[in-house]
Design a protein around this motif. Structure first.
Motif, PDB file in Angstrom:
ATOM      1  N   ASN A   3       0.927  -1.101   0.020  1.00 41.53           N
ATOM      2  CA  ASN A   3       0.009   0.114  -0.018  1.00 41.53           C
ATOM      3  C   ASN A   3       0.947   1.226  -0.135  1.00 41.53           C
ATOM      4  O   ASN A   3       1.444   1.574   0.885  1.00 41.53           O
ATOM      5  CB  ASN A   3      -0.859  -0.011   1.395  1.00 41.53           C
ATOM      6  CG  ASN A   3      -1.937   1.272   1.402  1.00 41.53           C
ATOM      7  OD1 ASN A   3      -1.718   2.031   0.381  1.00 41.53           O
ATOM      8  ND2 ASN A   3      -2.579   1.175   2.311  1.00 41.53           N
ATOM      9  N   THR A  57      -3.134  -3.656   2.445  1.00 38.10           N
ATOM     10  CA  THR A  57      -4.463  -3.017   1.887  1.00 38.10           C
ATOM     11  C   THR A  57      -4.944  -1.876   2.089  1.00 38.10           C
ATOM     12  O   THR A  57      -4.179  -1.226   3.379  1.00 38.10           O
ATOM     13  CB  THR A  57      -5.549  -4.096   2.109  1.00 38.10           C
ATOM     14  OG1 THR A  57      -5.755  -4.326   3.531  1.00 38.10           O
ATOM     15  CG2 THR A  57      -5.189  -5.478   1.309  1.00 38.10           C
ATOM     16  N   ASP A  90      -8.171   4.726   0.935  1.00 40.65           N
ATOM     17  CA  ASP A  90      -7.464   4.831   2.295  1.00 40.65           C
ATOM     18  C   ASP A  90      -8.287   6.588   2.962  1.00 40.65           C
ATOM     19  O   ASP A  90      -8.623   6.357   4.065  1.00 40.65           O
ATOM     20  CB  ASP A  90      -5.964   5.461   2.094  1.00 40.65           C
ATOM     21  CG  ASP A  90      -5.217   4.279   2.004  1.00 40.65           C
ATOM     22  OD1 ASP A  90      -4.914   3.447   2.991  1.00 40.65           O
ATOM     23  OD2 ASP A  90      -5.116   3.464   0.777  1.00 40.65           O
TER      24      ASP A  90
END
Lengths: 239, 80
Positions: free
Chosen positions: A54, A129, B50
């Motif tokens: 990530n 992730t 995110d």
């Protein structure tokens, strides 16, 4: 100035602002049409150089760890500020417990357990992730909020004893700083990633990224629970 | 801008406007929570998972809780 005059001035101003906004938005590149070298370097480098899947975690817990440290200290300072503000009045021992419905309690507490598990997963796999210490930490905090909302403040305090939460918050921030300083002790720059990088796409990857991610998760979870405790205490037992 | 992005952007605009025009503070907490959720959808549509995760937790849960406790406290005060 008459009402009519005001309206004219207002409309002229609004039209000007709208024209500027439209011109500005029309000139923007389309979504996803990113052309900047930093992003390219990071998205390639975080996997090749750091074994972090990530890239966002690669930025927050490796390339820009110092920024994350400052953010964490700011968050800690904000929580301390709230604590100072809300701790003025005396606290009462007993609190009212308004939730009487068994169904509500059951669903809420089940939800709390599930949310807690999701939060932990989000923290644990944050550098593989989407997710990470901050995101997962807030989710963990929310699960404690459910314990209060569907249970009682006493239940909340039982699962999150004040002292334990405070120790957790201190440990989380301290661990973050210590990881950063240990690189200095080894003769490198602060937060330089010196640990073995491990196998990409597994939990044992990324070196110091994993440690920083988990300590941020602990710090943020505990900070959120502390905040929640302070606010709820203030609501449950009004001055 | 794709159709999906356009629809989501319009929803965000509608959500923000709705939050502003809700007068009752307790309702406003709920509406702003929904607005936060719409923002999260926008982040997902724009492929920023995110940010979306942080948004789910902060804007639709933590922020609402803090506001709600403030509203409850204020009510307790004006009732007493």
């Amino acid at each position: 100035v008459s009402d009519r005059g005001r309206l004219v001035v207002c409309c002229v101003g609004l039209a000007g602002t709208a024209a500027l906004l439209a011109a500005g938005v029309a000139g923007l590149p389309d979504f996803g049409n990113y052309a900047h070298r930093y992003g390219e370097i990071v998205s390639r480098g975080s996997m090749a150089e750091r074994h972090v899947a990530n890239a966002v975690a690669g930025v927050t817990y490796d390339y820009r760890s110092l920024d994350t440290l400052i953010e964490e200290v700011m968050f800690l300072a904000a929580v301390l500020g709230v604590a100072l503000l809300l701790r003025e009045h005396e606290r009462h021992a007993e609190s009212v417990d308004p939730v009487r419905s068994d169904g509500l309690r059951l669903v809420g507490l089940l939800g709390a357990g599930i949310t807690f598990a999701i939060g932990l997963t989000t923290i644990a796999y944050g550098y593989l992730t989407p997710g990470g210490g901050f995101q997962g930490g807030v989710i963990v905090g929310t699960s404690f909020a459910l314990v209060w909302a569907a249970g009682s403040f006493r239940a909340f305090r039982q699962v999150a004893p004040e002292r334990l939460v405070q120790v957790g918050e201190g440990l989380g921030v301290a661990a973050f700083v210590l990881v950063g300083l240990s690189a200095v002790a080894a003769g490198a720059a602060p937060f330089e990633n010196l640990l073995p990088l491990g196998t990409p796409n597994t939990l044992l990857s990324g070196g110091a990224v994993a440690l920083l991610n988990w300590s941020a998760g602990l710090a943020v979870s505990a900070a959120l629970v502390t905040l929640l405790g302070l606010f709820v205490e203030d609501v449950v037992e009004p001055v | 801008v794709t159709a999906l992005q356009l629809v989501t952007l319009l929803l965000v605009a509608a959500g923000g406007t709705a939050a502003v025009f809700t007068r009752d503070p307790a309702r406003q907490v709920a509406v702003s929570g929904i607005y936060g959720l719409v923002l999260v959808v926008l982040f997902v549509v724009l492929q920023a998972p995110d940010v979306a995760m942080a948004g789910i937790a902060v804007s639709s849960a933590a922020f609402s809780l803090v506001l709600l406790s403030a509203v409850v406290k204020q009510r307790g005060r004006s009732g007493a």
